[in-house]
Structure formats: structure tokens, C-alpha cells
Design a protein around this motif. Structure first.
Motif, PDB file in Angstrom:
ATOM      1  N   GLU A  18       0.496  -1.093  -0.018  1.00  0.00           N
ATOM      2  CA  GLU A  18       0.409   0.006   0.113  1.00  0.00           C
ATOM      3  C   GLU A  18       1.094   0.845  -0.140  1.00  0.00           C
ATOM      4  O   GLU A  18       1.957   1.206   1.066  1.00  0.00           O
ATOM      5  N   ARG A  19       0.740   2.321  -0.710  1.00  0.00           N
ATOM      6  CA  ARG A  19       1.557   2.924  -1.582  1.00  0.00           C
ATOM      7  C   ARG A  19       1.004   4.590  -0.841  1.00  0.00           C
ATOM      8  O   ARG A  19      -0.607   3.967  -1.256  1.00  0.00           O
ATOM      9  N   GLY A  20       1.220   5.394  -0.749  1.00  0.00           N
ATOM     10  CA  GLY A  20       0.247   6.531  -0.660  1.00  0.00           C
ATOM     11  C   GLY A  20       0.230   7.272   0.684  1.00  0.00           C
ATOM     12  O   GLY A  20      -1.355   8.095   0.784  1.00  0.00           O
ATOM     13  N   ARG A  21       0.401   6.930   1.517  1.00  0.00           N
ATOM     14  CA  ARG A  21       0.050   6.911   2.847  1.00  0.00           C
ATOM     15  C   ARG A  21       0.388   8.309   3.036  1.00  0.00           C
ATOM     16  O   ARG A  21       1.785   8.397   3.254  1.00  0.00           O
ATOM     17  N   ALA A  22       0.339   8.757   4.434  1.00  0.00           N
ATOM     18  CA  ALA A  22       1.161  10.127   4.794  1.00  0.00           C
ATOM     19  C   ALA A  22       2.731   9.481   5.465  1.00  0.00           C
ATOM     20  O   ALA A  22       3.075   9.807   5.632  1.00  0.00           O
ATOM     21  N   ASP A  23       2.347   8.383   6.194  1.00  0.00           N
ATOM     22  CA  ASP A  23       3.310   7.456   7.334  1.00  0.00           C
ATOM     23  C   ASP A  23       4.414   6.971   6.325  1.00  0.00           C
ATOM     24  O   ASP A  23       5.043   6.070   6.693  1.00  0.00           O
ATOM     25  N   GLY A  24       3.816   7.076   5.093  1.00  0.00           N
ATOM     26  CA  GLY A  24       5.093   5.579   4.447  1.00  0.00           C
ATOM     27  C   GLY A  24       4.069   4.969   3.189  1.00  0.00           C
ATOM     28  O   GLY A  24       2.899   4.263   3.978  1.00  0.00           O
ATOM     29  N   PRO A  25       4.417   4.177   2.478  1.00  0.00           N
ATOM     30  CA  PRO A  25       4.283   2.667   1.716  1.00  0.00           C
ATOM     31  C   PRO A  25       4.566   1.513   3.451  1.00  0.00           C
ATOM     32  O   PRO A  25       5.492   1.126   4.543  1.00  0.00           O
ATOM     33  N   VAL A  26       3.473   0.883   3.115  1.00  0.00           N
ATOM     34  CA  VAL A  26       3.839  -0.477   4.098  1.00  0.00           C
ATOM     35  C   VAL A  26       3.137  -2.051   3.175  1.00  0.00           C
ATOM     36  O   VAL A  26       2.584  -1.996   1.947  1.00  0.00           O
ATOM     37  N   VAL A  27       4.109  -2.779   3.848  1.00  0.00           N
ATOM     38  CA  VAL A  27       3.092  -4.069   3.752  1.00  0.00           C
ATOM     39  C   VAL A  27       2.258  -4.776   4.582  1.00  0.00           C
ATOM     40  O   VAL A  27       2.609  -4.950   5.935  1.00  0.00           O
ATOM     41  N   LEU A  28       0.841  -5.497   4.089  1.00  0.00           N
ATOM     42  CA  LEU A  28      -0.026  -5.648   4.922  1.00  0.00           C
ATOM     43  C   LEU A  28      -0.458  -7.086   5.073  1.00  0.00           C
ATOM     44  O   LEU A  28      -0.282  -7.588   3.597  1.00  0.00           O
ATOM     45  N   LEU A  29       0.070  -8.209   5.736  1.00  0.00           N
ATOM     46  CA  LEU A  29      -0.966  -9.820   6.044  1.00  0.00           C
ATOM     47  C   LEU A  29      -1.722  -9.772   6.600  1.00  0.00           C
ATOM     48  O   LEU A  29      -1.434  -9.334   7.900  1.00  0.00           O
ATOM     49  N   GLY A  30      -2.599 -10.433   5.755  1.00  0.00           N
ATOM     50  CA  GLY A  30      -3.942 -10.880   6.205  1.00  0.00           C
ATOM     51  C   GLY A  30      -4.449 -12.336   6.043  1.00  0.00           C
ATOM     52  O   GLY A  30      -3.949 -12.852   5.120  1.00  0.00           O
ATOM     53  N   ALA A  31      -5.922 -12.707   5.965  1.00  0.00           N
ATOM     54  CA  ALA A  31      -6.579 -13.732   4.934  1.00  0.00           C
ATOM     55  C   ALA A  31      -7.710 -13.043   4.480  1.00  0.00           C
ATOM     56  O   ALA A  31      -8.396 -11.837   4.467  1.00  0.00           O
ATOM     57  N   ASP A  34     -11.023 -12.190   5.886  1.00  0.00           N
ATOM     58  CA  ASP A  34     -10.648 -11.061   7.298  1.00  0.00           C
ATOM     59  C   ASP A  34     -10.803 -10.144   6.482  1.00  0.00           C
ATOM     60  O   ASP A  34      -9.848  -9.523   6.119  1.00  0.00           O
ATOM     61  N   GLU A  35     -11.508  -8.942   6.979  1.00  0.00           N
ATOM     62  CA  GLU A  35     -11.341  -8.135   7.035  1.00  0.00           C
ATOM     63  C   GLU A  35      -9.784  -7.219   7.261  1.00  0.00           C
ATOM     64  O   GLU A  35      -9.436  -5.569   7.268  1.00  0.00           O
ATOM     65  N   ARG A  36      -9.472  -7.685   8.786  1.00  0.00           N
ATOM     66  CA  ARG A  36      -8.644  -7.010   9.065  1.00  0.00           C
ATOM     67  C   ARG A  36      -7.329  -7.703   9.352  1.00  0.00           C
ATOM     68  O   ARG A  36      -7.181  -8.570   8.971  1.00  0.00           O
ATOM     69  N   TRP A  37      -6.916  -6.514   9.084  1.00  0.00           N
ATOM     70  CA  TRP A  37      -5.002  -7.238   8.169  1.00  0.00           C
ATOM     71  C   TRP A  37      -3.803  -7.737   9.937  1.00  0.00           C
ATOM     72  O   TRP A  37      -3.892  -6.311  10.699  1.00  0.00           O
ATOM     73  N   ARG A  38      -3.555  -8.316   9.863  1.00  0.00           N
ATOM     74  CA  ARG A  38      -2.934  -8.901  11.018  1.00  0.00           C
ATOM     75  C   ARG A  38      -1.532  -9.280  11.220  1.00  0.00           C
ATOM     76  O   ARG A  38      -0.841  -8.779  12.774  1.00  0.00           O
ATOM     77  N   TRP A  39      -1.200  -7.988  10.180  1.00  0.00           N
ATOM     78  CA  TRP A  39       0.495  -7.735  10.664  1.00  0.00           C
ATOM     79  C   TRP A  39       0.726  -7.056   9.736  1.00  0.00           C
ATOM     80  O   TRP A  39       0.306  -6.645   8.269  1.00  0.00           O
ATOM     81  N   ARG A  40       1.591  -5.864   9.823  1.00  0.00           N
ATOM     82  CA  ARG A  40       2.436  -4.335   8.609  1.00  0.00           C
ATOM     83  C   ARG A  40       3.318  -4.157   8.898  1.00  0.00           C
ATOM     84  O   ARG A  40       3.873  -4.293  10.179  1.00  0.00           O
ATOM     85  N   VAL A  41       4.604  -3.903   8.121  1.00  0.00           N
ATOM     86  CA  VAL A  41       5.659  -3.392   7.839  1.00  0.00           C
ATOM     87  C   VAL A  41       5.074  -1.881   6.972  1.00  0.00           C
ATOM     88  O   VAL A  41       4.766  -2.048   6.516  1.00  0.00           O
ATOM     89  N   LEU A  42       5.808  -1.407   8.585  1.00  0.00           N
ATOM     90  CA  LEU A  42       6.324   0.363   7.950  1.00  0.00           C
ATOM     91  C   LEU A  42       7.382   0.192   7.733  1.00  0.00           C
ATOM     92  O   LEU A  42       8.509  -0.170   7.933  1.00  0.00           O
ATOM     93  N   GLY A  43       7.340   1.222   6.596  1.00  0.00           N
ATOM     94  CA  GLY A  43       8.935   1.860   5.802  1.00  0.00           C
ATOM     95  C   GLY A  43       9.105   3.034   4.792  1.00  0.00           C
ATOM     96  O   GLY A  43       9.138   2.034   3.802  1.00  0.00           O
ATOM     97  N   PRO A  44       9.230   3.225   5.647  1.00  0.00           N
ATOM     98  CA  PRO A  44       9.341   4.932   5.190  1.00  0.00           C
ATOM     99  C   PRO A  44      10.481   5.197   4.066  1.00  0.00           C
ATOM    100  O   PRO A  44      10.389   5.663   2.787  1.00  0.00           O
ATOM    101  N   GLU A  45      11.928   4.570   4.875  1.00  0.00           N
ATOM    102  CA  GLU A  45      12.740   4.396   3.656  1.00  0.00           C
ATOM    103  C   GLU A  45      12.658   2.800   2.800  1.00  0.00           C
ATOM    104  O   GLU A  45      13.203   3.159   1.971  1.00  0.00           O
ATOM    105  N   GLY A  46      12.784   1.872   3.841  1.00  0.00           N
ATOM    106  CA  GLY A  46      13.001   0.660   3.109  1.00  0.00           C
ATOM    107  C   GLY A  46      12.347   0.539   1.759  1.00  0.00           C
ATOM    108  O   GLY A  46      12.752  -0.348   1.248  1.00  0.00           O
ATOM    109  N   LEU A  47      11.154   0.561   2.057  1.00  0.00           N
ATOM    110  CA  LEU A  47      10.148   0.491   1.527  1.00  0.00           C
ATOM    111  C   LEU A  47       8.632   1.715   0.618  1.00  0.00           C
ATOM    112  O   LEU A  47       8.669   0.820  -0.221  1.00  0.00           O
ATOM    113  N   CYS A  48       9.851   1.957   0.436  1.00  0.00           N
ATOM    114  CA  CYS A  48       9.181   3.498  -0.690  1.00  0.00           C
ATOM    115  C   CYS A  48       8.794   3.176  -1.472  1.00  0.00           C
ATOM    116  O   CYS A  48       8.045   3.729  -2.140  1.00  0.00           O
TER     117      CYS A  48
END
Length: 227
Positions: A18-31, A34-48
Motif C-alpha cells: 500500500e503506497r500513498g500513505r502519509a506515514d509511508g508505504p506499508v506491506v500488509l498481511l492478512g487472510a 478477514d477484513e482485518r490486517w494482522r501484520w504490517r511492516v512500515l517502511g518509509p525508507e526501506g519500502l518506499c
């Protein structure tokens, strides 16, 4: 702005860039159910520049299309090879898998390792380093039931750029299948004038149907395979 998507069939796990976020891009993991994401990796630099991803067991392989978060000369000069493939495990920073890629824009995991789309070089990089020339710049990659790599390719990058800015209708559509064992390239769809579909960006070959998505057209193109 969801940017890349992968599903792990064994447990219906879903991961998305997911890109375009104010706090930087993230990688989200879920099922998948399931509408809820159970894991997210924030990465403004490493994942930009995270673009596409693929499961590799409990880890994720992530393409980083270029080096810098903002516009930079080293990313834009002709022949630039600043794209990378990285590995994500848990909340650890991305670890390098392969570098010096010409706009790493798609990844698919084969039995012997990852294949990566190099969009600006119009080629596919196989796990052993072999470069397979394609009739256009490959975007997202998928695997068919026989282990072939299916890719939508960009036929006219500048026309696509203009279309994304709202200028013009965009290029036509082209989809190929690559046999990773022989490097043979098969043309599945060739609509250079965009008579049926424009700007193909992703394709899946499944159960006798080719399903194609677009960067500019609404809806999907569904083609029945000839028998």
C-alpha cells in the motif's frame, strides 16, 4: 493506493503493498476472508519503492522498482539499473536478494528461485540470471498451472505515462507467456491499437481463461482459450 498483491493458497494468506500513505508505504498481511490486517511492516525508507510481492514460505519477496523515494537523476537516466529484489521476514528490515535491475516491477517464485520483471529493459530475469527479451516492458507476473510465467507488457511507455496524466487513451494491450525452462516466449494477446483493451498491466491464466487487468481501462478482459 494498493500496488501489488499476492495470495498463499495453502492458508489463503494475502499480502499487499500500500503506497500513498502519509506515514509511508506499508506491506500488509492478512487472510482472504478477514477484513482485518494482522501484520504490517512500515517502511518509509526501506519500502518506499515497494512495487510487487510474492510469498516465499513464511517470508515475502518484494520488488523495489528504483532506488530513491523521490525523483532522482540516477533513477531516470537511460539504462538505469537501480531496482532491487528484497526479502521481508516479520518486522526486520528488507534484506537484499538481487540488485542492478532495470525498474523491478513484478516477481514470481519458481521452484528454483524468483523471476523478476525488468520493465525499462523489456526483459524478464530468470532465477539463474538469464535475461529473456520481451516485446514490451513487463509489469506484474503470474504463474500458470504448468509453471509458465504470464506477463502483461507495456507496448508504448510514453503513451501510458500520458494516459495516466489524463492525456490520451493509452497504448494497446499485449500479454505473453514465457517458458522458464526454454526461455520461449508465446504471444497470448496482441492488440497494439487498443481496439478491445488498453494498457494491460496484469494477467492470470487459469482454468482455460486468460483474465487481464488494465492501468487505464475499467473492468477486466476475459479470453477463452482455444482448444
Amino acid at each position: 493506493r494498493p500496488h501489488g498483491l499476492t495470495v498463499r493458497a495453502a492458508d489463503s494468506a494475502v499480502a499487499v503493498v500500500e503506497r500513498g500513505r502519509a506515514d509511508g508505504p506499508v506491506v500488509l498481511l492478512g487472510a482472504a476472508h478477514d477484513e482485518r490486517w494482522r501484520w504490517r511492516v512500515l517502511g518509509p525508507e526501506g519500502l518506499c519503492r515497494a512495487n510487487d510481492l510474492a510469498f516465499a514460505g513464511d517470508a515475502l519477496l518484494v520488488t523495489l522498482d528504483r532506488a530513491d523515494c523521490g525523483p532522482s537523476l540516477r533513477d531516470l537516466v537511460p539504462g538505469a539499473r537501480t531496482g532491487r529484489l528484497a526479502r521481508l521476514e516479520g518486522a526486520a528490515p528488507p534484506s537484499p536478494v538481487r540488485d542492478a535491475l532495470a525498474f523491478a516491477n513484478g516477481v514470481a517464485l519458481l521452484p528454483d528461485g524468483p523471476a523478476v520483471a525488468e520493465t525499462r529493459a523489456a526483459r524478464l530475469r530468470l532465477p539463474d540470471g538469464t535475461a529473456v527479451a520481451l516485446p514490451g516492458g513487463p509489469d506484474n507476473l503470474s504463474l500458470d498451472a504448468d509453471g509458465g510465467i504470464v506477463a502483461a507488457v507495456v507496448t508504448a511507455p510514453f503513451r501510458l505515462f500520458l494516459a495516466l496524466q489524463g492525456l490520451g487513451a493509452g497504448p494497446g494491450a499485449r500479454v505473453v507467456r514465457v517458458d522458464p525452462r526454454t526461455s520461449a516466449v508465446e504471444l497470448l494477446v496482441d492488440d497494439p491499437g487498443g481496439e478491445v483493451f488498453r494498457a494491460a498491466s496484469s494477467a492470470v491464466l487459469h482454468d482455460g481463461r486468460l483474465i487481464v487487468g488494465s492501468a487505464v481501462d475499467t473492468g477486466l478482459m476475459v479470453c477463452e482459450q482455444a482448444t
